[in-house]
Design a protein around this motif. Structure first.
Motif, short mmCIF file in Angstrom:
data_model
loop_
_atom_site.label_atom_id
_atom_site.label_comp_id
_atom_site.label_asym_id
_atom_site.label_seq_id
_atom_site.Cartn_x
_atom_site.Cartn_y
_atom_site.Cartn_z
N SER A 134 6.87 -17.95 -18.76
CA SER A 134 7.25 -18.58 -20.02
C SER A 134 6.68 -17.78 -21.18
CB SER A 134 6.72 -20.01 -20.08
OG SER A 134 6.82 -20.55 -21.40
N LEU A 135 7.42 -17.77 -22.29
CA LEU A 135 6.94 -17.12 -23.51
C LEU A 135 6.02 -18.02 -24.33
CD1 LEU A 135 9.91 -15.17 -25.08
CD2 LEU A 135 7.75 -14.24 -24.29
N LEU A 136 6.04 -19.31 -24.07
CA LEU A 136 5.21 -20.22 -24.84
C LEU A 136 3.74 -19.83 -24.73
CD1 LEU A 136 6.97 -23.55 -23.80
CD2 LEU A 136 7.03 -22.51 -26.07
N PRO A 137 3.01 -19.92 -25.84
CA PRO A 137 3.34 -20.54 -27.13
C PRO A 137 4.02 -19.60 -28.13
CG PRO A 137 1.08 -19.81 -27.19
CD PRO A 137 1.59 -19.48 -25.81
N VAL A 138 4.34 -18.38 -27.71
CA VAL A 138 4.92 -17.39 -28.62
C VAL A 138 6.38 -17.75 -28.91
CG1 VAL A 138 5.49 -14.95 -28.89
CG2 VAL A 138 3.35 -15.63 -27.79
N VAL A 176 6.56 -30.27 -25.06
CA VAL A 176 6.66 -28.82 -24.92
C VAL A 176 5.50 -28.29 -24.08
CG1 VAL A 176 6.65 -26.61 -26.16
CG2 VAL A 176 7.94 -28.55 -27.08
N ALA A 177 4.29 -28.79 -24.34
CA ALA A 177 3.12 -28.35 -23.57
C ALA A 177 3.23 -28.76 -22.10
CB ALA A 177 1.84 -28.91 -24.19
N ALA A 206 10.62 -21.72 -26.90
CA ALA A 206 11.22 -20.93 -25.81
C ALA A 206 11.00 -21.65 -24.48
CB ALA A 206 10.60 -19.53 -25.78
N LEU A 207 11.86 -22.63 -24.20
CA LEU A 207 11.70 -23.47 -23.01
C LEU A 207 12.31 -22.85 -21.75
CD1 LEU A 207 12.58 -26.98 -24.52
CD2 LEU A 207 10.31 -25.97 -24.20
N ARG A 208 13.26 -21.96 -21.92
CA ARG A 208 13.95 -21.42 -20.74
C ARG A 208 13.08 -20.41 -20.01
NH1 ARG A 208 17.90 -22.41 -24.47
NH2 ARG A 208 19.60 -23.73 -23.72
N PRO A 209 13.34 -20.18 -18.73
CA PRO A 209 12.57 -19.18 -17.99
C PRO A 209 12.65 -17.82 -18.66
CG PRO A 209 13.90 -20.50 -16.49
CD PRO A 209 14.32 -20.87 -17.87
N LEU A 210 11.61 -17.05 -18.50
CA LEU A 210 11.53 -15.75 -19.15
C LEU A 210 12.69 -14.85 -18.74
CD1 LEU A 210 9.58 -14.09 -20.97
CD2 LEU A 210 8.62 -13.17 -18.86
N GLY A 232 5.39 -24.30 -34.38
CA GLY A 232 5.18 -23.89 -33.00
C GLY A 232 4.21 -24.81 -32.28
N THR A 233 4.26 -24.77 -30.96
CA THR A 233 3.42 -25.63 -30.11
C THR A 233 2.40 -24.79 -29.35
OG1 THR A 233 5.29 -27.13 -29.76
CG2 THR A 233 3.44 -27.33 -28.24
#
Length: 651
Positions: A60-64, A483-484, A27-31, A457-458
């Protein structure tokens, strides 16, 4: 004294939709979050409130991962439940679905105190997608419904303060990397369910914390809370202070009186007891109260407009009655996050039970009578005393394990060596998702998959990013590192990592897709479209035939068609569409994509026919108006009711 509180397992059978696989793309795009406040609305807010609105909102949703693989085909399915009850109350908890309390029954009256959804139907309301309505949910992490809405949590028996048993729920919240616990306690003979909650920050720096307990109740009620004012927030994304109960000539404490969906965050004065109640026309219903740490109280209404009615039907079975939500949180509003200092924790106690008071009449008098009755059945001092009695039990190690959550907490405890009494994250809970990261932790390298598979996932926290930076620079390591880095805001370095990994990657599509998103964020639609086209071509050469490849093909294909149409490359968009699996093309989301593609090709009648044939976009986002916009581009006719999910007045 004989203790008669019991905890037991049950299996419910519900008409339930299939959750399906998570979206395999990071999920790279803004929330995509509706709850944002314009700067002009912050000027007149209390200083602490304005500060907390601006304090570390989630970006961001990352890492989810996004959960968008569910459908709307409901079939009878078993759902594991844990039941805690005494001679007065029975609470039914769903440990595989975020630990939600699905039902709270007052046994002497045979009365359900909550809105109990008779079905399990995910919809796109959680921060990461899948969410379902009904009961009492525990929202932790950031503004919105928790990412744990449809995920398992750990559960176990624990000794209660009175010598009986408590049901403990606990998990690792991944957006903020915080462990939390929820202890459910039913004293013998009590008409109130006690809920002890603790959030801990084991880190060496402050962390933004967020919590709202969300209670669904039948909407044919009056909601009482000790406030004369509230902060109103609607889907127009404006925050304004309004009087309670009457606003714009209408008493808004009756949920059916509102036309559009809206939040009312009650301004409870500092000295007043924290409570909120929902009472039917006969004056009976549910009350929630707490120790003062849980400061905020809120009413959410769907409204009587067509969009609100559509959502109500969408989330359950037609004819089952609507609901509203009463909520309690750490801050005045859900737009805020509070600071949790390094090495500290926050805890409180909530109480839920049956309540009766006259709901009709002048507001001040109604509140005074309700508060008097609440004090008679559950004194404020008794809630404080219950919290004090529970606190020493919060560190008690769990006994019999009743459900197992994720292995992410175990991985973090192994990495850090943190001691978290009361919430053990056992190494035995580590699974396939954690295995490559455990290898990175112990061996210093990131392993490749045993077979050709999409990347997992990352992990994006600073300590994991540091490990990736020092690990051997394989293409897969560079992918995860990028990604990180992207999550950390170092976009230029993320692009360099993906480009380095791309040079020797056996599969180009994962890095190409990431680079395409970067192009979109940098407003280079033509370059993004080209990379998406190349990524999808590469994926089609590599993909297998199992569910994991079907999910990644659908996710990448959906993004690619959108990017190609934006760049005016309709022929290439059609090429992507034709290579999607027929079952994927038949899904409601992709029927909407098909209509947009047909319109772009100038085939208006065929696009209109897609609407006429009918489709359901299972993962339609809260507040998303894409269906209405496409309809408006096709015709000047009014939007059909079956497609009307608008949550605000038409601009």
């Amino acid at each position: 004294m004989e203790i008669v509180t019991t905890i037991r397992r049950e299996v419910l059978t519900l008409p339930a939709a299939h959750l399906g696989p998570d979206n395999p793309l990071p999920a790279l795009r803004p929330l995509d979050e509706m709850h944002r406040v314009e700067d002009r609305d912050k000027e007149d807010l209390p200083r602490d409130m304005a500060r907390q609105i601006g304090y570390e909102p989630l970006r961001s949703l990352l890492p989810v991962r996004v959960r968008d693989g569910y459908d709307r085909r409901r079939e009878p399915r078993p759902v594991d439940a844990l039941v805690i009850e005494n001679d007065r109350l029975r609470a039914t908890v769903l440990p595989a679905l975020g630990g939600r309390i699905a039902s709270l029954v007052h046994k002497p009256a045979g009365r359900e105190l909550l809105y109990r959804n008779p079905v399990f139907q995910p919809a796109n309301f959680a921060l990461n997608g899948a969410w379902f309505s009904g009961g009492i949910e525990w929202n932790i992490g950031a503004t919105g419904h928790t990412t744990l809405s449809c995920s398992p949590v750990h559960a176990a028996r624990v000794p209660a303060p009175d010598g009986g048993e408590m049901l403990r729920l606990w998990e690792w919240e991944r957006l903020r990397d915080l462990p939390f616990q929820v202890d459910l306690w039913l004293p013998d003979g009590s008409d109130f369910l006690y809920v002890g909650v603790r959030i801990r920050n084991p880190h060496e720096s402050p962390v933004p914390a967020y919590w709202w307990s969300n209670i669904a109740v039948p909407e044919e009620c009056r909601v009482l809370a000790p406030a004369e004012e509230a902060y109103h927030f609607g889907y127009e994304q404006r925050l304004s202070r309004v009087p309670v109960p009457v606003h714009d000539g209408v008493d808004r404490t009756y949920p059916p009186n509102s036309t559009y969906a809206a939040d009312y965050f009650y301004e409870v004065p500092e000295h007043r007891r924290r409570w909120i109640a929902a009472l039917d026309t006969g004056g009976e219903g549910l009350v929630q109260t707490s120790t003062d740490v849980l400061r905020g109280r809120k009413l959410f209404v769907w409204g009587r407009g067509p969009g609100g009615r559509s959502w109500q039907c969408w989330l359950t079975e037609p004819g089952t009655g609507g609901y509203c939500e009463i909520q309690a949180g750490l801050a005045r509003t859900q737009l805020e996050h509070v600071r949790l200092d390094a090495g500290s924790e926050v805890s409180w106690l909530e109480a839920y039970g049956p309540f009766a008071a006259p709901p009709e009449g002048e507001w001040t008098g109604v509140l005074a009578e309700a508060e008097s009755r609440l004090e008679a059945v559950l004194p404020r001092a008794a809630v404080e005393a219950a919290h004090a009695a529970w606190e020493p039990c919060a560190d008690t190690e769990p006994g019999e394990r009743l459900a197992t959550g994720s292995g992410w907490g175990a991985l973090e405890v192994l990495r850090s060596g943190w001691k978290l009494p009361g919430t053990p994250f056992d190494e035995s809970t580590l699974g396939e998702e954690q295995r490559p990261w455990l290898h990175l932790l112990r061996a210093g390298s990131f392993p490749g998959p045993p077979t050709a598979r999409p990347p997992g996932g990352t992990l994006v926290a600073r300590h994991w990013r540091d490990m990736l930076e020092t690990a051997p620079a394989t293409p897969l390591t560079e992918y995860h590192l990028g990604v990180a880095q992207w999550h950390a805001g170092d976009r230029a370095q993320a692009v360099r990592s993906w480009e380095r990994g791309l040079r020797h990657a056996p599969a180009a599509w994962p890095a190409l897709r990431c680079l395409a998103v970067a192009d979109q964020e940098d407003r280079h639609p033509e370059r993004a479209a080209e990379r998406y086209a190349r990524a999808f071509d590469d994926l089609c050469r590599e993909r297998g035939g199992d569910a994991a490849w079907t999910a990644v093909t659908a996710a990448l294909g959906r993004e690619a068609v959108d990017a190609l149409l934006t760049a005016g490359r309709t022929r290439d968009a059609r090429s992507v569409w034709e290579r999607l699996d027929p079952a994927t093309r038949a899904r409601g989301r992709f029927r909407l994509v098909q209509a947009g593609l047909l319109l772009a090709e100038g085939r208006r009648e065929e696009a209109r026919a897609v609407f006429d044939e009918g489709f359901e976009v299972a993962d339609l986002r809260e507040g998303d108006e894409a269906v209405g916009r496409l309809w408006a581009a096709l015709t000047g006719e009014p939007l059909p009711a079956r497609y009307d999910f608008r949550m605000r007045p038409t601009p």
